[in-house]
Design a protein around this motif. Structure first.
Motif, PDB file in Angstrom:
ATOM      1  N   ALA A  62      48.585  38.254  30.742  1.00  0.00           N
ATOM      2  CA  ALA A  62      48.127  37.016  30.421  1.00  0.00           C
ATOM      3  C   ALA A  62      49.274  35.753  30.010  1.00  0.00           C
ATOM      4  O   ALA A  62      49.051  34.982  30.711  1.00  0.00           O
ATOM      5  CB  ALA A  62      47.114  37.071  29.138  1.00  0.00           C
ATOM      6  N   LEU A 104      42.788  34.743  34.639  1.00  0.00           N
ATOM      7  CA  LEU A 104      43.400  34.440  33.286  1.00  0.00           C
ATOM      8  C   LEU A 104      42.027  34.607  32.244  1.00  0.00           C
ATOM      9  O   LEU A 104      41.838  35.049  31.283  1.00  0.00           O
ATOM     10  CB  LEU A 104      43.920  33.248  33.140  1.00  0.00           C
ATOM     11  N   SER A 105      40.871  33.953  32.784  1.00  0.00           N
ATOM     12  CA  SER A 105      39.629  33.916  32.048  1.00  0.00           C
ATOM     13  C   SER A 105      38.854  35.087  32.010  1.00  0.00           C
ATOM     14  O   SER A 105      37.952  35.298  30.850  1.00  0.00           O
ATOM     15  CB  SER A 105      38.688  32.959  32.739  1.00  0.00           C
ATOM     16  N   GLN A 106      39.296  36.221  32.485  1.00  0.00           N
ATOM     17  CA  GLN A 106      38.739  37.629  32.611  1.00  0.00           C
ATOM     18  C   GLN A 106      39.838  38.441  32.470  1.00  0.00           C
ATOM     19  O   GLN A 106      39.466  39.820  32.038  1.00  0.00           O
ATOM     20  CB  GLN A 106      38.178  37.867  33.781  1.00  0.00           C
ATOM     21  N   GLY A 110      44.008  31.060  37.183  1.00  0.00           N
ATOM     22  CA  GLY A 110      43.184  30.506  36.158  1.00  0.00           C
ATOM     23  C   GLY A 110      41.934  31.547  36.073  1.00  0.00           C
ATOM     24  O   GLY A 110      41.308  31.666  34.878  1.00  0.00           O
ATOM     25  N   ALA A 111      41.298  31.771  37.162  1.00  0.00           N
ATOM     26  CA  ALA A 111      40.097  32.481  37.128  1.00  0.00           C
ATOM     27  C   ALA A 111      40.477  33.935  36.653  1.00  0.00           C
ATOM     28  O   ALA A 111      39.601  34.343  35.758  1.00  0.00           O
ATOM     29  CB  ALA A 111      39.570  32.615  38.630  1.00  0.00           C
ATOM     30  N   GLN A 149      44.305  28.245  40.789  1.00  0.00           N
ATOM     31  CA  GLN A 149      43.000  28.396  40.596  1.00  0.00           C
ATOM     32  C   GLN A 149      42.824  29.938  40.574  1.00  0.00           C
ATOM     33  O   GLN A 149      41.913  30.195  39.667  1.00  0.00           O
ATOM     34  CB  GLN A 149      42.005  28.143  42.007  1.00  0.00           C
TER      35      GLN A 149
END
Length: 139
Positions: free
Chosen positions: A91, A82-84, A79-80, A76
């Motif tokens: 990445a 990676l989104s930013q 993933g969080a 989690q």
């Protein structure tokens, strides 16, 4: 994971935790190297707090649950992040780690199911197999 591997009663579970300690150790080394290469301090490890005890204060079931939870939280968090993420070099490493941790978590989940500590998750029915078997019944 290292502490859990010392005290697990089952050799299979002990090997699972050793694999987790190796996986997390590689992550720590990799990201610490990135920080040091940019003249930034790397966080201190908590390994010094692990005793040499081989007597478990916890059941294998509880340790497996906590190991699973730690892996889920790691995926989690990656993933969080990676989104930013604005750095493509990191990445790519995060994506690699998500897949490695996901496989590790899946192995742990299967072990928990084997021991009866976790129910097998529901799966979708295989519609293709169902349609083939119903075709054979119609003839």
């Amino acid at each position: 994971m290292l502490g859990f591997s010392q005290v697990a009663s089952s050799s299979k579970i002990r090997k699972y935790f050793q694999k987790g300690a190796e996986l997390s150790g590689n992550q720590i080394k990799n990201f610490s190297d990135h920080l040091m290469n940019q003249d930034l301090p790397a966080p201190k490890l908590m390994d010094a707090h692990i005793t040499d005890s081989t007597t478990s204060p916890f059941s294998d079931k509880l340790m497996m649950y906590h190991g699973s939870l730690a892996g889920d939280i790691a995926v989690q968090n990656f993933g969080a992040a990676l989104s930013q993420m604005l750095r493509h070099d990191l990445a790519a490493e995060f994506i690699k780690l998500i897949s490695l941790i996901g496989k590790y978590n899946n192995d742990g989940l299967n072990m928990m199911i084997e021991h009866g500590w976790f129910e097998e998750p529901y799966t979708a029915p295989d519609r293709k197999a169902l349609s083939k078997s119903s075709e054979g019944n119609q003839s």
